[in-house]
Design a protein around this motif. Structure first.
Motif, PDB file in Angstrom:
ATOM      1  N   VAL A  63       2.252  -0.614   0.484  1.00  0.00           N
ATOM      2  CA  VAL A  63       1.522  -0.129  -0.682  1.00  0.00           C
ATOM      3  C   VAL A  63       0.098   0.187  -0.242  1.00  0.00           C
ATOM      4  CG1 VAL A  63       0.643  -0.752  -2.952  1.00  0.00           C
ATOM      5  CG2 VAL A  63       2.937  -1.443  -2.272  1.00  0.00           C
ATOM      6  N   PHE A  64      -0.369   1.359  -0.557  1.00  0.00           N
ATOM      7  CA  PHE A  64      -1.717   1.786  -0.254  1.00  0.00           C
ATOM      8  C   PHE A  64      -2.606   1.269  -1.394  1.00  0.00           C
ATOM      9  CE2 PHE A  64      -4.490   5.847  -0.447  1.00  0.00           C
ATOM     10  CZ  PHE A  64      -5.544   5.187   0.119  1.00  0.00           C
ATOM     11  N   PRO A  65      -3.524   0.310  -1.129  1.00  0.00           N
ATOM     12  CA  PRO A  65      -4.264  -0.367  -2.200  1.00  0.00           C
ATOM     13  C   PRO A  65      -5.027   0.559  -3.143  1.00  0.00           C
ATOM     14  CG  PRO A  65      -4.608  -1.491  -0.118  1.00  0.00           C
ATOM     15  CD  PRO A  65      -3.854  -0.227   0.185  1.00  0.00           C
ATOM     16  N   GLN A  66      -5.690   1.601  -2.626  1.00  0.00           N
ATOM     17  CA  GLN A  66      -6.447   2.473  -3.526  1.00  0.00           C
ATOM     18  C   GLN A  66      -5.516   3.290  -4.425  1.00  0.00           C
ATOM     19  OE1 GLN A  66      -9.315   4.732  -1.226  1.00  0.00           O
ATOM     20  NE2 GLN A  66     -10.766   3.025  -1.274  1.00  0.00           N
ATOM     21  N   LEU A  67      -4.387   3.738  -3.902  1.00  0.00           N
ATOM     22  CA  LEU A  67      -3.427   4.463  -4.730  1.00  0.00           C
ATOM     23  C   LEU A  67      -2.840   3.531  -5.780  1.00  0.00           C
ATOM     24  CD1 LEU A  67      -1.881   7.086  -5.281  1.00  0.00           C
ATOM     25  CD2 LEU A  67      -0.161   6.303  -3.651  1.00  0.00           C
ATOM     26  N   ALA A  68      -2.529   2.303  -5.391  1.00  0.00           N
ATOM     27  CA  ALA A  68      -2.017   1.319  -6.345  1.00  0.00           C
ATOM     28  C   ALA A  68      -3.050   1.062  -7.446  1.00  0.00           C
ATOM     29  CB  ALA A  68      -1.654   0.029  -5.626  1.00  0.00           C
ATOM     30  N   ALA A  69      -4.331   1.020  -7.083  1.00  0.00           N
ATOM     31  CA  ALA A  69      -5.391   0.807  -8.074  1.00  0.00           C
ATOM     32  C   ALA A  69      -5.517   1.987  -9.025  1.00  0.00           C
ATOM     33  CB  ALA A  69      -6.727   0.550  -7.367  1.00  0.00           C
TER      34      ALA A  69
END
Length: 195
Positions: free
Chosen positions: A136-142
């Motif tokens: 999971v790419f943290p900024q995309l998840a955010a």
């Protein structure tokens, strides 16, 4: 988000209600996960038009190409509403809530989302399992967490088209991913690119 044409306006619609056919088919049975409908395929295949049409259905929210959000933000492209993306009443708070400052962008990770793969859709679907999927790419998840907080109960329509991007989205535990593989006659695609 479409860097060439700005962002398709993200107009909120009423939440999904159970009914006979159609809209309820996209609902997930897991109430802790939100449905994201990814339009996959190649460029110039009609994904912008399909996304705009789906966005008109009550309970669906067309967000354009989220995969290009970083580029649109860095270039301060114009949203479909006519405002600069950072001044848009919809995208401005989403960006502020999820990423914050422009210098906080993980440009390497966003660029990796654009990596092309030439795998057939059936091959990709087999590889959506945890052993082969991207983390999971943290900024995309955010960004998605912010979208889902603002529009609970909506089907989020993302026209990003990339199968690799679908793998990344599939790793997000808050998302129940659905994929529409949009096909167009390759001659028509090439004609559109040449114009």
């Amino acid at each position: 988000v479409d860097p060439g044409e700005g962002i398709v306006s993200a107009t909120p619609r009423p939440p999904i209600r159970r009914s006979g056919l159609g809209v309820s088919a996209m609902e997930t049975t897991d109430s802790t996960r939100s449905t994201v409908l990814l339009i996959a395929g190649v460029g110039k295949s009609g994904s912008t038009l399909l996304g705009a049409m789906l966005g008109q259905i009550p309970g669906y929210l067309n967000v354009g190409e989220v995969i290009s959000l970083e580029h649109a933000w860095q270039s301060d492209h114009t949203c479909g509403c006519g405002a600069a993306i950072t001044a848009c009443r919809f995208w401005g708070p989403v960006i502020q809530d999820s990423i914050g400052r422009l210098d906080a962008l993980d440009t390497r990770q966003w660029a990796n989302l654009h990596t092309k793969t030439l795998l057939a859709p059936a091959t990709i679907l087999r590889k959506l399992g945890p052993e082969s999927a991207d983390p999971v790419f943290p900024q995309l998840a955010a960004v998605y967490a912010s979208l889902l907080r603002r529009q609970p109960g909506h089907v989020i329509v993302d026209g990003s088209k990339s199968f690799r991007y679908a793998r990344v989205l599939s790793r997000n535990p808050a998302i129940s991913l659905r994929i529409v593989h949009l096909l167009r006659d390759p001659r028509a695609v090439e004609y559109s690119k040449a114009r």
